[in-house]
Scaffold this active site. Structure first.
Site, short mmCIF file in Angstrom:
data_model
loop_
_atom_site.label_atom_id
_atom_site.label_comp_id
_atom_site.label_asym_id
_atom_site.label_seq_id
_atom_site.Cartn_x
_atom_site.Cartn_y
_atom_site.Cartn_z
N HIS A 20 0.85 -1.21 0.00
CA HIS A 20 0.00 0.00 0.00
C HIS A 20 0.88 1.25 0.00
CE1 HIS A 20 -3.22 -2.68 2.05
NE2 HIS A 20 -3.74 -2.30 0.89
N LYS A 44 -16.00 -7.44 4.68
CA LYS A 44 -14.88 -8.10 5.35
C LYS A 44 -15.01 -8.03 6.87
CE LYS A 44 -11.46 -7.48 1.69
NZ LYS A 44 -10.26 -6.78 1.24
N ARG A 93 -2.01 -5.71 -8.38
CA ARG A 93 -0.83 -6.53 -8.08
C ARG A 93 -0.60 -7.61 -9.12
NH1 ARG A 93 -3.06 -8.51 -2.61
NH2 ARG A 93 -4.88 -8.29 -3.96
N SER A 131 -3.06 -8.03 3.03
CA SER A 131 -3.23 -7.78 4.47
C SER A 131 -3.55 -9.07 5.21
CB SER A 131 -4.35 -6.76 4.68
OG SER A 131 -4.05 -5.57 4.02
N1 COA Z 1 -0.06 -4.06 -1.74
C1 COA Z 1 -0.44 -5.01 -0.88
N2 COA Z 1 -1.70 -5.44 -0.78
C2 COA Z 1 -2.59 -4.88 -1.58
C3 COA Z 1 -2.27 -3.89 -2.50
C4 COA Z 1 -0.94 -3.48 -2.57
N3 COA Z 1 -0.51 -2.54 -3.41
N4 COA Z 1 -3.37 -3.54 -3.17
C5 COA Z 1 -4.35 -4.30 -2.67
N5 COA Z 1 -3.87 -5.12 -1.72
C6 COA Z 1 -4.60 -6.15 -0.97
C7 COA Z 1 -4.96 -5.71 0.41
O1 COA Z 1 -3.94 -6.07 1.31
C8 COA Z 1 -6.23 -6.47 0.66
O2 COA Z 1 -5.95 -7.76 1.09
P1 COA Z 1 -6.99 -8.60 1.97
O3 COA Z 1 -8.15 -8.95 1.06
O4 COA Z 1 -6.20 -9.77 2.36
O5 COA Z 1 -7.43 -7.75 3.13
C9 COA Z 1 -6.86 -6.51 -0.75
O6 COA Z 1 -5.80 -6.39 -1.65
C10 COA Z 1 -7.74 -5.35 -1.05
O7 COA Z 1 -7.64 -4.41 -0.04
P2 COA Z 1 -7.76 -2.87 0.01
O8 COA Z 1 -7.35 -2.20 -1.24
O9 COA Z 1 -7.13 -2.43 1.29
O10 COA Z 1 -9.27 -2.71 0.24
P3 COA Z 1 -10.53 -3.29 -0.45
O11 COA Z 1 -10.32 -3.87 -1.81
O12 COA Z 1 -11.14 -4.15 0.59
O13 COA Z 1 -11.26 -1.90 -0.57
C11 COA Z 1 -12.92 -0.36 -1.28
C12 COA Z 1 -12.28 -1.73 -1.43
C13 COA Z 1 -12.86 0.16 0.14
C14 COA Z 1 -12.23 0.62 -2.18
C15 COA Z 1 -14.38 -0.58 -1.71
O14 COA Z 1 -14.92 -1.62 -0.93
C16 COA Z 1 -15.22 0.67 -1.54
O15 COA Z 1 -15.14 1.58 -2.32
N6 COA Z 1 -16.06 0.70 -0.49
C17 COA Z 1 -16.96 1.79 -0.23
C18 COA Z 1 -18.39 1.37 -0.56
C19 COA Z 1 -18.66 1.45 -2.03
O16 COA Z 1 -18.58 2.51 -2.63
N7 COA Z 1 -19.02 0.30 -2.61
C20 COA Z 1 -19.27 0.19 -4.02
C21 COA Z 1 -17.97 -0.02 -4.77
S1 COA Z 1 -18.25 -0.07 -6.50
#
Ligand code: COA
Length: 167
Positions: A20, A44, A93, A131
């Site tokens: 991140h 989650k 990734r 994560s």
């Molecule tokens: N390096 C390491 N890990 C990474 C990474 C990077 N560069 N990019 C992504 N990841 C991993 C994270 O560690 C995480 O792993 P996990 O599943 O084991 O926890 C996973 O990829 C994705 O995590 P992250 O980017 O932290 O969050 P997310 O994908 O859960 O987040 C949101 C998604 C928050 C952006 C999305 O749910 C959102 O917008 N929510 C708001 C509600 C909404 O608008 N919903 C409609 C969306 S269309």
């Protein structure tokens, strides 16, 4: 024409990893201002609270002068509108991330046609990092030093110490 763009990097960050931070660093070099927008992904189970995730990001990213850590709840598309930003940063990734990210990018655009999602690729050493994998390593007694900032490593140790006291 070069615009002064405010870009938003949203995520669950539970906890933030070096992957991140790599994306934050790349975005910081490309955009005038970057807001790392922390939320609780409703799909989650969370290990750390919203405030803990904000504190960890603040400590890990305080050397980037154009990066701010904020939080939001509800739809990302609505939040972007409130801060007048239409650029979303997401990390890609591996190919396996693509389908979920593509769907999310198009859904956000459906919710607000002005939203553009920009995908950045982290350094290849982070392509395997997530994560949940970091949490699993920590819980099974492995070292997470190579994968997360120091403050996250310490937080994970404290979290595990509390868990083992309660067993
Ligand atoms: N390096 C390491 N890990 C990474 C990474 C990077 N560069 N990019 C992504 N990841 C991993 C994270 O560690 C995480 O792993 P996990 O599943 O084991 O926890 C996973 O990829 C994705 O995590 P992250 O980017 O932290 O969050 P997310 O994908 O859960 O987040 C949101 C998604 C928050 C952006 C999305 O749910 C959102 O917008 N929510 C708001 C509600 C909404 O608008 N919903 C409609 C969306 S269309």
């Amino acid at each position: 024409m070069t615009k002064k763009i405010l870009a938003v990097y949203p995520g669950n960050f539970d906890p933030p990893t070096n992957g991140h931070l790599d994306i934050i660093s790349r975005a910081s070099g490309l955009f005038a201002e970057v807001m790392v927008a922390v939320t609780n992904n409703v799909n989650k189970v969370h290990t750390f609270t919203l405030q803990e995730k904000i504190d960890l990001l603040q400590e890990s990213a305080n050397h980037f002068k154009n990066v701010k850590i904020v939080s939001f709840s509800g739809l990302l598309a609505n939040y972007l509108e409130t801060i007048n930003s239409f650029v979303v940063i997401r990390g890609l990734r591996a190919i396996s991330d693509f389908e979920y990210e593509f769907q999310m990018a198009l859904m956000n655009r459906k919710l607000n046609k002005n939203i553009e999602t920009i995908f950045l690729m982290p350094d290849q050493s982070y392509t395997f990092l997530s994560s949940s994998m970091v949490k699993e390593i920590a819980m099974l007694g492995g070292s997470t030093a190579a994968f997360v900032p120091k403050c996250v490593e310490e937080k994970l140790k404290k979290y595990i110490a509390i868990l083992s006291k309660n067993v």
